[in-house]
Design a protein around this motif. Structure first.
Motif, PDB file in Angstrom:
ATOM      1  N   PRO A 197      12.674  -3.762   3.368  1.00  0.00           N
ATOM      2  CA  PRO A 197      11.452  -4.515   3.226  1.00  0.00           C
ATOM      3  C   PRO A 197      10.300  -3.530   3.558  1.00  0.00           C
ATOM      4  O   PRO A 197       9.206  -3.666   2.950  1.00  0.00           O
ATOM      5  CB  PRO A 197      11.570  -5.828   3.888  1.00  0.00           C
ATOM      6  CG  PRO A 197      12.961  -5.893   4.144  1.00  0.00           C
ATOM      7  CD  PRO A 197      13.673  -4.587   4.089  1.00  0.00           C
ATOM      8  N   SER A 198      10.465  -2.817   4.753  1.00  0.00           N
ATOM      9  CA  SER A 198       9.146  -1.870   4.968  1.00  0.00           C
ATOM     10  C   SER A 198       9.434  -0.436   5.083  1.00  0.00           C
ATOM     11  O   SER A 198       8.868   0.305   5.654  1.00  0.00           O
ATOM     12  CB  SER A 198       8.642  -2.517   6.360  1.00  0.00           C
ATOM     13  OG  SER A 198       9.865  -2.323   7.250  1.00  0.00           O
ATOM     14  N   THR A 199      10.811  -0.234   4.566  1.00  0.00           N
ATOM     15  CA  THR A 199      11.261   1.078   4.721  1.00  0.00           C
ATOM     16  C   THR A 199      11.294   1.811   3.414  1.00  0.00           C
ATOM     17  O   THR A 199      11.978   1.363   2.609  1.00  0.00           O
ATOM     18  CB  THR A 199      12.675   1.360   5.394  1.00  0.00           C
ATOM     19  OG1 THR A 199      12.549   0.573   6.818  1.00  0.00           O
ATOM     20  CG2 THR A 199      12.951   2.757   5.697  1.00  0.00           C
ATOM     21  N   PHE A 200      10.596   2.937   3.353  1.00  0.00           N
ATOM     22  CA  PHE A 200      10.676   3.737   2.108  1.00  0.00           C
ATOM     23  C   PHE A 200      11.139   5.095   2.247  1.00  0.00           C
ATOM     24  O   PHE A 200      11.276   5.540   3.413  1.00  0.00           O
ATOM     25  CB  PHE A 200       9.202   3.673   1.663  1.00  0.00           C
ATOM     26  CG  PHE A 200       8.496   2.235   1.267  1.00  0.00           C
ATOM     27  CD1 PHE A 200       8.337   1.848   0.091  1.00  0.00           C
ATOM     28  CD2 PHE A 200       8.088   1.669   2.344  1.00  0.00           C
ATOM     29  CE1 PHE A 200       8.069   0.764  -0.400  1.00  0.00           C
ATOM     30  CE2 PHE A 200       7.448   0.318   1.951  1.00  0.00           C
ATOM     31  CZ  PHE A 200       7.619  -0.069   0.684  1.00  0.00           C
ATOM     32  N   ASP A 242       0.753  -0.983   0.127  1.00  0.00           N
ATOM     33  CA  ASP A 242       0.002  -0.058   0.134  1.00  0.00           C
ATOM     34  C   ASP A 242       0.734   1.296   0.005  1.00  0.00           C
ATOM     35  O   ASP A 242       0.527   2.258  -0.537  1.00  0.00           O
ATOM     36  CB  ASP A 242      -1.075   0.046   1.192  1.00  0.00           C
ATOM     37  CG  ASP A 242      -1.974  -1.087   1.309  1.00  0.00           C
ATOM     38  OD1 ASP A 242      -2.411  -1.473  -0.040  1.00  0.00           O
ATOM     39  OD2 ASP A 242      -2.281  -1.528   2.145  1.00  0.00           O
ATOM     40  N   VAL A 243       1.845   1.337   0.750  1.00  0.00           N
ATOM     41  CA  VAL A 243       2.836   2.350   0.715  1.00  0.00           C
ATOM     42  C   VAL A 243       3.556   2.394  -0.632  1.00  0.00           C
ATOM     43  O   VAL A 243       3.628   3.484  -1.235  1.00  0.00           O
ATOM     44  CB  VAL A 243       3.868   2.082   1.819  1.00  0.00           C
ATOM     45  CG1 VAL A 243       5.043   3.205   1.686  1.00  0.00           C
ATOM     46  CG2 VAL A 243       3.260   2.281   3.161  1.00  0.00           C
ATOM     47  N   GLU A 244       3.978   1.367  -1.033  1.00  0.00           N
ATOM     48  CA  GLU A 244       4.314   1.637  -2.365  1.00  0.00           C
ATOM     49  C   GLU A 244       3.523   2.262  -3.609  1.00  0.00           C
ATOM     50  O   GLU A 244       3.809   2.828  -4.312  1.00  0.00           O
ATOM     51  CB  GLU A 244       5.241   0.033  -3.089  1.00  0.00           C
ATOM     52  CG  GLU A 244       5.591   0.134  -4.391  1.00  0.00           C
ATOM     53  CD  GLU A 244       6.169  -1.132  -4.763  1.00  0.00           C
ATOM     54  OE1 GLU A 244       6.260  -1.537  -5.908  1.00  0.00           O
ATOM     55  OE2 GLU A 244       6.686  -2.009  -3.684  1.00  0.00           O
ATOM     56  N   ASP A 245       2.306   1.486  -3.520  1.00  0.00           N
ATOM     57  CA  ASP A 245       1.366   2.078  -4.356  1.00  0.00           C
ATOM     58  C   ASP A 245       0.960   3.600  -4.148  1.00  0.00           C
ATOM     59  O   ASP A 245       1.012   4.370  -5.181  1.00  0.00           O
ATOM     60  CB  ASP A 245      -0.036   1.445  -4.292  1.00  0.00           C
ATOM     61  CG  ASP A 245       0.097  -0.250  -4.632  1.00  0.00           C
ATOM     62  OD1 ASP A 245       1.243  -0.476  -5.206  1.00  0.00           O
ATOM     63  OD2 ASP A 245      -0.847  -0.986  -4.328  1.00  0.00           O
ATOM     64  N   PHE A 246       1.068   4.005  -2.770  1.00  0.00           N
ATOM     65  CA  PHE A 246       0.874   5.310  -2.574  1.00  0.00           C
ATOM     66  C   PHE A 246       2.068   6.299  -3.177  1.00  0.00           C
ATOM     67  O   PHE A 246       1.895   7.272  -3.988  1.00  0.00           O
ATOM     68  CB  PHE A 246       0.780   5.580  -1.265  1.00  0.00           C
ATOM     69  CG  PHE A 246       0.630   7.049  -0.764  1.00  0.00           C
ATOM     70  CD1 PHE A 246      -0.505   7.932  -0.707  1.00  0.00           C
ATOM     71  CD2 PHE A 246       1.956   8.028  -0.273  1.00  0.00           C
ATOM     72  CE1 PHE A 246      -0.533   9.110  -0.675  1.00  0.00           C
ATOM     73  CE2 PHE A 246       1.952   9.128  -0.057  1.00  0.00           C
ATOM     74  CZ  PHE A 246       0.652   9.658  -0.230  1.00  0.00           C
ATOM     75  N   LEU A 247       3.162   5.693  -3.015  1.00  0.00           N
ATOM     76  CA  LEU A 247       4.161   6.570  -3.513  1.00  0.00           C
ATOM     77  C   LEU A 247       3.998   6.647  -5.402  1.00  0.00           C
ATOM     78  O   LEU A 247       4.419   7.546  -5.947  1.00  0.00           O
ATOM     79  CB  LEU A 247       5.588   6.000  -3.233  1.00  0.00           C
ATOM     80  CG  LEU A 247       5.875   6.104  -1.795  1.00  0.00           C
ATOM     81  CD1 LEU A 247       7.172   5.430  -1.254  1.00  0.00           C
ATOM     82  CD2 LEU A 247       5.964   7.448  -1.314  1.00  0.00           C
ATOM     83  N   LEU A 248       3.900   5.388  -5.740  1.00  0.00           N
ATOM     84  CA  LEU A 248       3.698   5.477  -7.408  1.00  0.00           C
ATOM     85  C   LEU A 248       2.692   6.494  -7.776  1.00  0.00           C
ATOM     86  O   LEU A 248       2.746   7.134  -8.876  1.00  0.00           O
ATOM     87  CB  LEU A 248       3.370   4.135  -7.554  1.00  0.00           C
ATOM     88  CG  LEU A 248       4.529   3.248  -7.512  1.00  0.00           C
ATOM     89  CD1 LEU A 248       4.060   1.729  -7.798  1.00  0.00           C
ATOM     90  CD2 LEU A 248       5.766   3.372  -8.443  1.00  0.00           C
TER      91      LEU A 248
END
Length: 100
Positions: A47-50, A19-25
């Motif tokens: 793995p969980s740090t963006f 979900d965080v990856e999708d939000f950033l994209l």
């Protein structure tokens, strides 16, 4: 020339990494409309740090971004997606190589 930047560190809640990856994209089309955002990178540090790294020609550009749509969306979603509030660091650019 870029003179100032932001480095934002984001730690996803367990199970919210995608979900965080999708939000950033989803932020890319928004920042492409910001004339003072010279460079913008959504990154994965683990793995969980963006993170987000973005650069601006001046303080006015940085402030415009901080009060823009991506920042507002991030703050609205932080409680749902992140295990801690975003860590937002203002940094100065010492040297840069950009396309163009």
């Amino acid at each position: 020339m870029v003179k100032v930047a932001l480095f934002v560190r984001l730690e996803a809640k367990p199970g919210k990494e995608q979900d965080v990856e999708d939000f950033l994209l989803s932020g890319l089309p928004i920042v492409q409309e910001e004339p003072a955002t010279t460079a913008w990178f959504a990154i994965r540090l683990g793995p969980s740090t963006f993170g987000i790294f973005d650069a601006f020609p001046n303080e006015a550009g940085r402030q415009a971004h901080l009060s823009g749509r991506v920042a507002a969306a991030l703050m609205a979603k932080a409680g749902e997606l992140l295990s801690a509030p975003p860590s937002i660091e203002k940094v100065d650019i010492l040297a840069a190589k950009l396309p163009g």
